[in-house]
Design a protein around this motif. Structure first.
Motif, PDB file in Angstrom:
ATOM      1  N   ASP A  28     -23.884  35.998 -20.435  1.00  0.00           N
ATOM      2  CA  ASP A  28     -25.098  36.803 -20.522  1.00  0.00           C
ATOM      3  C   ASP A  28     -25.886  36.628 -19.226  1.00  0.00           C
ATOM      4  OD1 ASP A  28     -26.956  38.509 -21.586  1.00  0.00           O
ATOM      5  OD2 ASP A  28     -27.930  37.011 -22.843  1.00  0.00           O
ATOM      6  N   GLY A  29     -26.389  37.720 -18.697  1.00  0.00           N
ATOM      7  CA  GLY A  29     -27.191  37.652 -17.483  1.00  0.00           C
ATOM      8  C   GLY A  29     -26.450  38.090 -16.232  1.00  0.00           C
ATOM      9  N   CYS A  30     -25.222  38.578 -16.386  1.00  0.00           N
ATOM     10  CA  CYS A  30     -24.507  39.116 -15.227  1.00  0.00           C
ATOM     11  C   CYS A  30     -25.163  40.440 -14.836  1.00  0.00           C
ATOM     12  CB  CYS A  30     -23.038  39.329 -15.562  1.00  0.00           C
ATOM     13  SG  CYS A  30     -22.099  39.936 -14.147  1.00  0.00           S
ATOM     14  N   PRO A  31     -25.517  40.611 -13.569  1.00  0.00           N
ATOM     15  CA  PRO A  31     -26.138  41.877 -13.154  1.00  0.00           C
ATOM     16  C   PRO A  31     -25.279  43.083 -13.536  1.00  0.00           C
ATOM     17  CG  PRO A  31     -26.288  40.258 -11.394  1.00  0.00           C
ATOM     18  CD  PRO A  31     -25.409  39.659 -12.466  1.00  0.00           C
ATOM     19  N   ALA A  32     -25.933  44.177 -13.837  1.00  0.00           N
ATOM     20  CA  ALA A  32     -25.235  45.408 -14.208  1.00  0.00           C
ATOM     21  C   ALA A  32     -24.597  46.054 -12.984  1.00  0.00           C
ATOM     22  CB  ALA A  32     -26.222  46.381 -14.843  1.00  0.00           C
ATOM     23  N   PHE A  72     -18.656  48.861 -19.585  1.00  0.00           N
ATOM     24  CA  PHE A  72     -18.592  50.275 -19.962  1.00  0.00           C
ATOM     25  C   PHE A  72     -18.111  51.067 -18.757  1.00  0.00           C
ATOM     26  CE2 PHE A  72     -20.936  54.420 -20.624  1.00  0.00           C
ATOM     27  CZ  PHE A  72     -20.132  54.868 -21.658  1.00  0.00           C
ATOM     28  N   GLU A  73     -17.076  51.838 -18.966  1.00  0.00           N
ATOM     29  CA  GLU A  73     -16.480  52.619 -17.878  1.00  0.00           C
ATOM     30  C   GLU A  73     -16.194  51.736 -16.660  1.00  0.00           C
ATOM     31  OE1 GLU A  73     -19.135  55.979 -17.514  1.00  0.00           O
ATOM     32  OE2 GLU A  73     -18.302  56.934 -19.302  1.00  0.00           O
ATOM     33  N   GLY A  74     -15.669  50.524 -16.929  1.00  0.00           N
ATOM     34  CA  GLY A  74     -15.200  49.660 -15.845  1.00  0.00           C
ATOM     35  C   GLY A  74     -16.253  48.831 -15.143  1.00  0.00           C
ATOM     36  N   ARG A  75     -17.521  48.953 -15.587  1.00  0.00           N
ATOM     37  CA  ARG A  75     -18.571  48.179 -14.935  1.00  0.00           C
ATOM     38  C   ARG A  75     -19.390  47.403 -15.960  1.00  0.00           C
ATOM     39  NH1 ARG A  75     -22.373  51.661 -11.601  1.00  0.00           N
ATOM     40  NH2 ARG A  75     -22.045  53.138 -13.321  1.00  0.00           N
ATOM     41  N   THR A  76     -19.888  46.252 -15.553  1.00  0.00           N
ATOM     42  CA  THR A  76     -20.754  45.477 -16.437  1.00  0.00           C
ATOM     43  C   THR A  76     -22.052  46.255 -16.675  1.00  0.00           C
ATOM     44  OG1 THR A  76     -21.741  44.332 -14.552  1.00  0.00           O
ATOM     45  CG2 THR A  76     -19.859  43.275 -15.596  1.00  0.00           C
ATOM     46  N   THR A  77     -22.564  46.148 -17.922  1.00  0.00           N
ATOM     47  CA  THR A  77     -23.765  46.916 -18.284  1.00  0.00           C
ATOM     48  C   THR A  77     -25.050  46.103 -18.175  1.00  0.00           C
ATOM     49  OG1 THR A  77     -23.551  46.218 -20.589  1.00  0.00           O
ATOM     50  CG2 THR A  77     -22.461  48.286 -19.977  1.00  0.00           C
ATOM     51  N   GLY A  78     -24.934  44.813 -17.881  1.00  0.00           N
ATOM     52  CA  GLY A  78     -26.114  43.951 -17.840  1.00  0.00           C
ATOM     53  C   GLY A  78     -26.330  43.216 -19.154  1.00  0.00           C
ATOM     54  N   THR A  79     -25.555  43.572 -20.175  1.00  0.00           N
ATOM     55  CA  THR A  79     -25.685  42.925 -21.492  1.00  0.00           C
ATOM     56  C   THR A  79     -24.490  41.985 -21.693  1.00  0.00           C
ATOM     57  OG1 THR A  79     -24.629  44.805 -22.579  1.00  0.00           O
ATOM     58  CG2 THR A  79     -27.025  44.889 -22.380  1.00  0.00           C
ATOM     59  N   PRO A  80     -24.486  41.179 -22.756  1.00  0.00           N
ATOM     60  CA  PRO A  80     -23.484  40.110 -22.864  1.00  0.00           C
ATOM     61  C   PRO A  80     -22.022  40.588 -22.796  1.00  0.00           C
ATOM     62  CG  PRO A  80     -25.217  39.777 -24.477  1.00  0.00           C
ATOM     63  CD  PRO A  80     -25.454  41.129 -23.869  1.00  0.00           C
ATOM     64  N   ILE A  81     -21.266  39.858 -21.997  1.00  0.00           N
ATOM     65  CA  ILE A  81     -19.833  40.104 -21.855  1.00  0.00           C
ATOM     66  C   ILE A  81     -19.118  39.083 -22.727  1.00  0.00           C
ATOM     67  CG2 ILE A  81     -17.894  40.233 -20.233  1.00  0.00           C
ATOM     68  CD1 ILE A  81     -20.169  40.441 -17.999  1.00  0.00           C
ATOM     69  N   SER A  82     -18.558  39.560 -23.843  1.00  0.00           N
ATOM     70  CA  SER A  82     -17.851  38.655 -24.743  1.00  0.00           C
ATOM     71  C   SER A  82     -16.362  38.713 -24.425  1.00  0.00           C
ATOM     72  CB  SER A  82     -18.106  39.082 -26.192  1.00  0.00           C
ATOM     73  OG  SER A  82     -17.416  38.237 -27.087  1.00  0.00           O
ATOM     74  N   MET A  83     -15.763  37.551 -24.206  1.00  0.00           N
ATOM     75  CA  MET A  83     -14.341  37.484 -23.871  1.00  0.00           C
ATOM     76  C   MET A  83     -13.660  36.490 -24.794  1.00  0.00           C
ATOM     77  SD  MET A  83     -14.669  37.531 -19.720  1.00  0.00           S
ATOM     78  CE  MET A  83     -16.000  36.324 -19.727  1.00  0.00           C
ATOM     79  N   MET A  84     -12.421  36.793 -25.160  1.00  0.00           N
ATOM     80  CA  MET A  84     -11.741  35.966 -26.151  1.00  0.00           C
ATOM     81  C   MET A  84     -10.248  35.859 -25.876  1.00  0.00           C
ATOM     82  SD  MET A  84     -11.574  36.623 -30.224  1.00  0.00           S
ATOM     83  CE  MET A  84     -10.638  35.474 -31.234  1.00  0.00           C
ATOM     84  N   VAL A  85      -9.712  34.689 -26.186  1.00  0.00           N
ATOM     85  CA  VAL A  85      -8.267  34.454 -26.122  1.00  0.00           C
ATOM     86  C   VAL A  85      -7.852  33.922 -27.489  1.00  0.00           C
ATOM     87  CG1 VAL A  85      -6.492  32.934 -25.164  1.00  0.00           C
ATOM     88  CG2 VAL A  85      -8.187  33.968 -23.645  1.00  0.00           C
ATOM     89  N   TYR A  86      -6.917  34.586 -28.144  1.00  0.00           N
ATOM     90  CA  TYR A  86      -6.438  34.083 -29.426  1.00  0.00           C
ATOM     91  C   TYR A  86      -5.524  32.884 -29.215  1.00  0.00           C
ATOM     92  CZ  TYR A  86      -8.349  37.762 -32.355  1.00  0.00           C
ATOM     93  OH  TYR A  86      -9.218  38.564 -33.039  1.00  0.00           O
ATOM     94  N   ASN A  87      -5.624  31.915 -30.103  1.00  0.00           N
ATOM     95  CA  ASN A  87      -4.688  30.793 -30.089  1.00  0.00           C
ATOM     96  C   ASN A  87      -3.406  31.241 -30.768  1.00  0.00           C
ATOM     97  OD1 ASN A  87      -6.470  29.029 -28.856  1.00  0.00           O
ATOM     98  ND2 ASN A  87      -7.265  28.238 -30.800  1.00  0.00           N
TER      99      ASN A  87
END
Lengths: 369, 369, 369, 369
Positions: A28-32, A72-87
């Motif tokens: 959270d907090g990555c510039p858009a 969104f459309e390949g660019r960060t929106t300024g809102t939280p970027i949730s990323m996940m890796v399944y075990n």
């Protein structure tokens, strides 16, 4: 208390255990407006992936990342970027025995003391898999830093006592050998040592070095929020790291003022430079615009097949031999974790540093209106 | 950004420059009911006071602390404790020349780069006088820790390459010799070295060691808020500190798993102990109830009378000799600063650790109602 | 926990009790280069000073501020600005009785419940004197906001049920009448009411309104750190405030979507405007560049001379009449406190908002290098 | 800046957009040992689920939560609890038109101003779906609060001007009628009004009330971290909330000291009580052990089918009618969101309040050792 969230403006909130559904992170907090794809993240995750050579655990983990939000459309929106890796590769039965005793050098005992019980499967939250969240977040931080012109180079400086030679330093070599050394000859010696230690059911430690180029001067805050202190905390928060030093570090303690001071000079074009960089590019906790250099001491892998003494939950003194799939050396896989944590610290401190001067703040808002 | 505030629950907000009206700190979050007097604080401040012997700057600074708030009828009220020391011994003219050039090894250049200008009198905020706020706050933290049963012992382990011997370790000796070593013989050798360095207009560095006893197990938070990471940040935020290591630290990087792991055993009374303490009492970032040991590398005093190269504000390469009253060694005066920062980190982490377990939380509130 | 520190980037750390040595604040994170003098601060403190007219407590308090750090040659240095006001007019004996019972409407009981005891002299930390630190910090924030072009106007909107008329709104009038109303006629009616309430030994409450002009669009963060939420918290942290509303506030709850929505239109020059401002200038927690309007409900002064029921520490039901020097109305003196808290919230959110867009961040650092 | 993380010790880090892969939250800092299942969370999510009656959007959303980490053998482990709901019912084409203009009363314009572009599908991050993360986290907080003995009751107090009667107050009724009112008769009137507004393509607002029982006294911190201020911020961070009031709130502003003060009395058993609760159970920002009462003003749904004026991205003044599946009233679905945010604020403040007294802190650690 909440211990799994890093940063103030650029934040990473990590989650997940070795044998749960998966591991992940919310940035959270990555510039858009930052171009970001799953490929950008995967590239970093692949550098910590096990099963790549004979010195890393033969577990096959795909560790394929999904971006669930914030792009969104390949660019960060300024809102939280949730990323996940399944075990996908957990074999819980491997760890069933661990439930009954405390592995030396691990966090089994302290987790029990803190929480009253623990998820013992593969170390739970204290497992090295926790670093997947760090690396995914670090990959985003690295992309941001690149836009600003900051480049980070990280590598194994020393493994099992074998150190690289500055004369043979070759950046390209880092990703070429299995031990992430920028010196092919040292890497070869290390490989021989690791073969030996594998046979002895033992493990080795080492030192990771990180060099940061292109960081603007003026980054870092006085007193408690020094850039050095924040880099130190970020690196010391990595499980196996037992020491951190900036520039000459502990060697500076044995030096003299006349030798250790980095004297300034003025270049023809008026730019101010230093004759040396014993200080590692940070003075009073603030970057001076030159290269930042730090090192992290990484302890030997605590999981070894060699017989060890310990106690079980019934209070009996026992001897154990830790089976399962473990690396004889953590260092090479930790290189990208150190780089990721450095990137998180730098991204946060850069954004925090934007409000240092009134003229820059006023100009910033005037330009927007 | 605000860099002068430390902590989450137990907070210290420091202020003041070398040559302003004074220096001080506001401690917020100290539990109510702690017996506290100005004498409690003064005891710690006196340990960092200059002018006490020939190796410390001959500046006479009284550094008398006043408590301005937060204590009522001899006990803390739970609200902010404001403490202040007036600056009385400043001689601004001593520093007038400094305004025009950048002292090597100091923060003059980076402050100018960050803020566009600086309070050049005695280093302004980057002066060692800033640590008065840390020590005053640390004294409050130490009193709190004592109530919980935590004791901190800090001393010079090595100065100018001369190291203490474990065999001659004598805790009482620390406050007896001017270099704060727990080994009278090593202290004597150091004093000789310092005489020599004074004559050479040079300075030396050293290593400070800190041992913490009585800390409950279970303190420290997983992942980013490890006890080790927070201790590291606290210590690395001290001006002259260039390295931090826990337990065996950098030596662990050269060790093997079989040698570095601390194996457990069970005592007759059922208590779990370890055969060794290579890890320094922290596993997975969480205290195990044994002694915590860490070390800080302190660089040599950057202010030396010896001729040094630098640049002035007109962009000319010049040579300077820093006059004025400076210590040939920072280490002995920094011992209490290291102890204070450790205390701040521990106090904060202890309070943060109170909510780890549901049963303890429920019992806490049930007892109150 | 530490409750006396406000903000993330622009921080105010307040301290002090009614009858201690003094009250003060440390402002950390103010950009360097802001012109600042004690006169700038005093101007705001004078607006909350008691003893100015017959509706304010006749206590004579000079409340003269001293700046102890963070300003060099008339400009802020970027490091902590410590400000202090000595307490000079305390008459502790006035309050000796209070120690034995709980004043209705005050924090006596809750402080005792929380901390086990309290500094009962004049309410200690829960006294209105605590707001001196807020106002001194707010004065710095206001100076910063002015540089960016933000103007805040705050006034009494309603007192004892008497409301200002929009038709007679005169900004200049606010500082002219003793009740801080922008409507001379309403002010006169209020003065009559206050005379009456003084005679009845009673007190009245009111509503304070605040209008903010010139705030750039895009300030405020999604979800939890909305500008509205931060303004709300800042205002609700003021002792006597019992409610906060933005734009139409509680009236919006009785409205319909078609009436409450602020529809957009495009001006000839392409600028986007709204036909109305029911929302108060904030949508999704983010400023839209128009005027921000909010209101705070202030309760009647709890200290009244009228007979009241309460209990003493011996558990007896008693009747008390609070003597001493108290205002029959808090509202006028609270106007500058509301303005100060709004300024603190805005200053912090503005600086926090600088890292929202990659292009702006990249341009910021490119311009510096 | 990072705006999607709530709390200090008990933290919720939410993520996700209306039309991304899903929405979720990471809860960090929940004490270990709390019994927790997906059913516990689902119960709360079901209360905000759309499609339940004719006044809620007919979108069918399953909103089935998955717990991805932090729970082992049915109990929380003390490490991050990651929870996620996949988005299954998005029809992106519904929103394609929205990309080109700004909906009045929504955050379309301000997001564009802040970030330079926006995820326009269903409002992206500013969509009401964002509250799923809040409710999932709030469900965990509620379970924790129940263990401590805290109960929260939340309901619609007023909708479209129709208010409940205290005389007919029936807690059981809240979950029985579609508008979440504790008064069946008022609920019926509201249903009629909503039918009318549906026909008129319009929407209504309302007031949500929250009552908290069983909260220990002494919770909340002085000055900036008052319990009231933190509840206010938590509630005002909900999208449609335009006002917050505690106890009598804005009505207190029209009252007199003699009427508004809550006088104390002592019961036979020695317990201290109050004759009234105008203050809403919080004095000086600290709970007094009685019931906490607050209200939130919720604006009418901004998405209406009625014709509205606005501008498009080409700068043209246009008229729009918002199609798609929208609620004519937000209030009933927002009830559980208000309850969740109150629970998050309370859980955090309770844990923060554990370190207020030295004797309790010392006893806590003594009991553990």
């Amino acid at each position: 208390m909440s211990g799994s969230i890093y940063g103030t403006l650029f934040r990473a909130s990590t989650w997940g255990e070795s044998h749960g559904a998966g591991v992940g992170v919310v940035v959270d907090g990555c510039p858009a407006g930052l171009s970001l794809s799953e490929g950008d993240i995967q590239k970093y995750l692949d550098r910590r992936k096990p099963g790549q050579n004979r010195f890393a655990t033969p577990r096959k983990e795909d560790d394929t990342v999904e971006i669930l939000s914030g792009v969104f459309e390949g660019r960060t929106t300024g809102t939280p970027i949730s990323m996940m890796v399944y075990n996908t590769s957990q074999r819980s039965k491997d760890y069933s025995e661990i439930a009954s005793y405390y592995r030396p050098g691990h966090a089994d005992y302290t987790y029990d003391e803190k929480y009253g019980f623990r998820d013992y499967r593969g170390g739970g939250r204290s497992s090295g898999r926790e670093t997947i969240g760090r690396v995914a977040a670090g990959a985003v931080a690295c992309k941001l830093l690149q836009e600003i012109g900051v480049e980070i180079v990280t590598y194994s400086r020393k493994i099992g006592g074998i150190e690289i030679s500055e004369d043979r330093f070759d950046k390209e070599e880092i990703l070429r050998n299995p031990v992430c050394m920028p010196d092919a000859q040292a890497a070869e010696q290390v490989e021989e040592l690791l073969e030996e230690k594998l046979r002895e059911h033992d493990s080795v430690g080492g030192v990771i070095e990180c060099r940061i180029c292109g960081l603007p001067s003026g980054i870092g805050e006085p007193v408690f929020e020094k850039l050095s202190a924040n880099l130190g905390k970020a690196i010391l928060s990595i499980g196996a790291v037992k020491g951190f030093e900036l520039g000459d570090g502990f060697a500076a303690a044995d030096s003299f003022g006349s030798a250790n001071n980095d004297s300034f000079y003025c270049e023809e074009d008026g730019r101010i430079k230093k004759h040396s960089n014993h200080g590692g590019g940070i003075y009073g906790g603030i970057s001076d615009g030159s290269e930042i250099v730090f090192r992290a001491a990484v302890k030997p892998t605590p999981s070894i097949a060699k017989l060890q003494k310990t106690v079980n939950k019934s209070g009996q003194n026992i001897e154990i031999s830790i089976k399962g799939r473990h690396d004889p050396i953590i260092v090479p896989r930790a290189v990208v974790v150190v780089e990721s944590m450095a990137a998180l610290a730098l991204a946060d401190m850069l954004l925090l540093g934007m409000s240092a001067r009134l003229d820059a703040v006023v100009a910033f808002f005037r330009d927007r209106m």
